[in-house]
Design a protein around this motif. Structure first.
Motif, PDB file in Angstrom:
ATOM      1  N   THR A  95       1.068  -1.305  -0.221  1.00 29.49           N
ATOM      2  CA  THR A  95      -0.366   0.467  -0.160  1.00 29.49           C
ATOM      3  C   THR A  95       1.174   1.430   0.374  1.00 29.49           C
ATOM      4  O   THR A  95      -0.202   2.603  -0.651  1.00 29.49           O
ATOM      5  CB  THR A  95      -0.705   0.257   0.992  1.00 29.49           C
ATOM      6  N   GLY A  96       2.357   1.168   0.083  1.00 33.71           N
ATOM      7  CA  GLY A  96       2.944   2.406   0.422  1.00 33.71           C
ATOM      8  C   GLY A  96       2.840   3.334   1.622  1.00 33.71           C
ATOM      9  O   GLY A  96       3.112   4.145   2.197  1.00 33.71           O
ATOM     10  N   GLU A  97       1.921   2.853   2.687  1.00 28.32           N
ATOM     11  CA  GLU A  97       1.348   3.541   3.892  1.00 28.32           C
ATOM     12  C   GLU A  97       2.477   2.927   5.124  1.00 28.32           C
ATOM     13  O   GLU A  97       3.219   2.228   4.788  1.00 28.32           O
ATOM     14  CB  GLU A  97       0.049   3.081   4.470  1.00 28.32           C
ATOM     15  N   LEU A  98       2.799   3.566   5.922  1.00 31.31           N
ATOM     16  CA  LEU A  98       3.331   4.235   6.295  1.00 31.31           C
ATOM     17  C   LEU A  98       2.864   2.968   8.062  1.00 31.31           C
ATOM     18  O   LEU A  98       2.012   3.594   8.210  1.00 31.31           O
ATOM     19  CB  LEU A  98       3.986   5.808   7.371  1.00 31.31           C
ATOM     20  N   VAL A  99       3.408   2.030   8.865  1.00 30.41           N
ATOM     21  CA  VAL A  99       2.269   1.365   9.036  1.00 30.41           C
ATOM     22  C   VAL A  99       2.837   1.621  11.290  1.00 30.41           C
ATOM     23  O   VAL A  99       3.745   1.410  11.429  1.00 30.41           O
ATOM     24  CB  VAL A  99       3.494  -0.713   8.863  1.00 30.41           C
ATOM     25  N   LEU A 100       1.997   2.772  11.356  1.00 32.64           N
ATOM     26  CA  LEU A 100       2.466   3.274  13.011  1.00 32.64           C
ATOM     27  C   LEU A 100       2.438   2.290  13.802  1.00 32.64           C
ATOM     28  O   LEU A 100       2.667   2.219  14.668  1.00 32.64           O
ATOM     29  CB  LEU A 100       1.190   4.028  13.382  1.00 32.64           C
ATOM     30  N   GLY A 101       1.086   0.809  13.846  1.00 32.96           N
ATOM     31  CA  GLY A 101       1.777  -0.137  14.826  1.00 32.96           C
ATOM     32  C   GLY A 101      -0.192  -0.128  15.103  1.00 32.96           C
ATOM     33  O   GLY A 101      -0.673   0.243  14.889  1.00 32.96           O
ATOM     34  N   ASP A 102       0.138  -0.895  16.723  1.00 33.45           N
ATOM     35  CA  ASP A 102      -0.677  -1.255  16.971  1.00 33.45           C
ATOM     36  C   ASP A 102      -1.643  -1.165  18.470  1.00 33.45           C
ATOM     37  O   ASP A 102      -0.458  -0.596  18.808  1.00 33.45           O
ATOM     38  CB  ASP A 102      -1.611  -2.914  17.469  1.00 33.45           C
TER      39      ASP A 102
END
Length: 165
Positions: A95-102
């Protein structure tokens, strides 16, 4: 922006909690001027399940209100500049999205703390989401100065979204 919300809690939240969570996540993204589309996962659970997770990951043998699992290592909170050079580490390849977290929230604690602090369930859930998002941006509250900075940011975010005590 991808916000995945799973609800495994036994107690129901009598309002559109998904819309509230999305609004607070987006409000935090705007407040911190995140230059990327991002991915955040939110799990709503109960005291029993968050207790297990808290014990397993933090070694604390009790339930808590919210747990944050950031995926980004910041040199200083919300400093996104170095991330461009680490795209393979922090961005979803597809997706190209920044994976911030959970984010994991105990709905039981939402009820308990809303009653204890004398405010609405919406305010308590909004506060916990904002608090956790700041952790996903690299903020902490281990030192007094950090705690004050984080509390001020939470207050400004929630006031800006008209989620008041």
């Amino acid at each position: 922006m991808t916000i995945t919300i799973e609800n495994e809690a036994s107690k129901e939240l009598p309002f559109d909690y998904k819309a509230l969570i999305e609004r607070v996540v987006m409000g935090c993204m705007d407040y911190e001027k995140c230059p990327y589309e991002a991915e955040v996962n939110v799990l709503l659970t109960n005291n029993e399940e968050i207790h297990k997770i808290n014990k397993e990951y933090r070694g604390i043998d009790r339930p808590t209100d919210v747990l944050s699992f950031p995926m980004v290592d910041y040199d200083k909170p919300a400093n996104f500049d170095p991330l461009e050079n680490a795209s393979e580490d922090y961005f979803n390849f597809e997706t190209g999205e920044l994976v911030l977290g959970d984010i994991i929230i105990s709905v039981d604690k939402v009820y308990e703390q809303a009653e204890s602090y004398g405010h609405s369930l919406e305010r308590e859930l909004g506060f916990l989401v904002a608090h956790s998002m700041l952790h996903l941006f690299g903020y902490d509250h281990m030192e007094e100065e950090e705690r004050e900075q984080m509390e001020a940011r939470q207050r400004e975010i929630l006031n800006g979204l008209s989620i008041l005590r």
